[in-house]
Design a protein around this motif. Structure first.
Motif, short mmCIF file in Angstrom:
data_model
loop_
_atom_site.label_atom_id
_atom_site.label_comp_id
_atom_site.label_asym_id
_atom_site.label_seq_id
_atom_site.Cartn_x
_atom_site.Cartn_y
_atom_site.Cartn_z
N VAL A 47 5.05 21.32 -44.12
CA VAL A 47 3.88 22.17 -44.32
C VAL A 47 3.83 23.27 -43.29
N ALA A 48 3.38 24.43 -43.72
CA ALA A 48 3.10 25.55 -42.82
C ALA A 48 1.63 25.91 -42.98
N LEU A 49 0.97 26.17 -41.85
CA LEU A 49 -0.41 26.64 -41.86
C LEU A 49 -0.40 28.12 -41.49
N VAL A 50 -0.94 28.94 -42.38
CA VAL A 50 -0.89 30.39 -42.22
C VAL A 50 -2.31 30.91 -42.05
N HIS A 51 -2.51 31.76 -41.05
CA HIS A 51 -3.82 32.38 -40.82
C HIS A 51 -3.64 33.89 -40.78
N GLY A 52 -4.39 34.59 -41.63
CA GLY A 52 -4.37 36.04 -41.62
C GLY A 52 -3.11 36.64 -42.22
N ASP A 53 -2.88 37.90 -41.93
CA ASP A 53 -1.76 38.66 -42.46
C ASP A 53 -0.55 38.48 -41.57
N VAL A 54 0.49 37.85 -42.09
CA VAL A 54 1.69 37.57 -41.29
C VAL A 54 2.88 38.38 -41.80
N SER A 55 2.61 39.52 -42.40
CA SER A 55 3.68 40.31 -43.02
C SER A 55 4.38 41.25 -42.05
N GLY A 56 3.89 41.36 -40.82
CA GLY A 56 4.47 42.33 -39.89
C GLY A 56 5.46 41.72 -38.92
N HIS A 57 5.64 42.43 -37.81
CA HIS A 57 6.57 41.98 -36.77
C HIS A 57 5.79 41.28 -35.66
N GLY A 58 6.48 40.42 -34.93
CA GLY A 58 5.89 39.79 -33.77
C GLY A 58 4.74 38.85 -34.08
N THR A 59 4.81 38.14 -35.19
CA THR A 59 3.74 37.22 -35.59
C THR A 59 3.73 36.01 -34.66
N LEU A 60 2.54 35.67 -34.16
CA LEU A 60 2.41 34.50 -33.29
C LEU A 60 2.73 33.25 -34.10
N THR A 61 3.67 32.45 -33.61
CA THR A 61 4.22 31.34 -34.40
C THR A 61 4.43 30.11 -33.53
N ARG A 62 4.04 28.99 -34.05
CA ARG A 62 4.31 27.71 -33.43
C ARG A 62 5.13 26.86 -34.38
N VAL A 63 6.27 26.35 -33.92
CA VAL A 63 7.04 25.34 -34.66
C VAL A 63 6.78 24.03 -33.94
N HIS A 64 5.97 23.18 -34.57
CA HIS A 64 5.47 21.97 -33.90
C HIS A 64 6.15 20.73 -34.46
N SER A 65 6.77 19.96 -33.58
CA SER A 65 7.44 18.73 -33.99
C SER A 65 6.42 17.62 -34.22
N GLU A 66 6.56 16.95 -35.34
CA GLU A 66 5.72 15.81 -35.68
C GLU A 66 5.63 14.83 -34.50
N CYS A 67 4.41 14.39 -34.17
CA CYS A 67 4.20 13.39 -33.12
C CYS A 67 2.98 12.57 -33.49
N LEU A 68 3.18 11.45 -34.15
CA LEU A 68 2.07 10.64 -34.61
C LEU A 68 1.20 10.18 -33.44
N THR A 69 1.82 9.69 -32.38
CA THR A 69 1.06 9.14 -31.27
C THR A 69 0.22 10.20 -30.58
#
Length: 216
Positions: A47-69
């Motif tokens: 899943v990806a969670l998208v907020h606002g317009d991400v069509s440009g350059h330099g979009t703030l991005t987090r790639v978060h690894s699953e961590c149940l605990t």
């Protein structure tokens, strides 16, 4: 233009993933568009969670690894839950951005049960690196290809990566993601995770300057 007025860049869909569903997701952090993917190679749901317009350059991005605990149970053994919340807050404050939540990355890719075994070894004196090795497992088994595929699918031209991990940055670049900036994601240490964080800095090269001068 995607649902709920969220714009994406020009896309050429990667063959390894399938965009299955998009739905508005209001959260305590703000409103997102949740985009569900099927990783065909591993038959995992992502899943990806998208907020606002991400069509440009330099979009703030987090790639978060699953961590149940950490993410679900609020474990103080790691900083994952705090990082997840801080990243979502930062994206909303920015006005636009993406968080890719990567299933299959539990315990730096070794899985939940192995992670719990490694945590038990850490209570016996090993650090997080030594514990994985003592179990005969890699220190870090994560593969970032699916995260990169999702970012490509969203038409991300370049990202400002919310991460303290230079290995994650380099892995995404190897999969064709242009990273214009690595943005620190520093959370307040707890007595329970201070040793873990120091090990990440000293043995895994994570950029954690806020640990300087802390005792314990």
């Amino acid at each position: 233009m995607a649902a709920d007025g969220i714009a994406f860049g020009d896309i050429s869909r990667p063959a390894g993933i399938e965009r299955v569903v998009e739905v508005r997701l209001p959260t305590t952090h703000g409103e997102f568009l949740a985009i569900g993917y099927l990783d065909r190679a591993r038959m995992r749901e992502q899943v990806a969670l998208v907020h606002g317009d991400v069509s440009g350059h330099g979009t703030l991005t987090r790639v978060h690894s699953e961590c149940l605990t950490g993410d679900v149970f609020g474990s103080l053994h790691c900083e994952c839950g705090d990082q997840l919340s801080s990243a979502l807050d930062a994206i909303v404050a920015e006005g636009s951005g993406v968080l890719v939540y990567v299933q299959g990355h539990e315990g730096r890719g070794i899985g939940l049960l192995a992670k719990l075994k490694a945590m038990r070894l850490q209570t016996e004196g090993l650090d997080t690196v030594e514990a994985n090795l003592a179990l005969g497992l890699p220190v870090d088994a994560r593969d970032y290809r699916v995260a990169a595929d999702i970012l490509h699918d969203l038409g991300m031209r370049s990202v400002r990566l919310l991460s303290n991990n230079p290995q994650k940055r380099d892995a995404l670049r190897r999969h064709g993601i242009e990273i214009s900036e690595q943005v620190p994601l520093l959370t307040s240490p707890h007595p329970e995770n201070l040793r873990y964080l120091r090990t990440k800095r000293e043995r895994l090269q994570h950029l954690l300057p806020h640990l300087d001068g802390l005792s314990g």
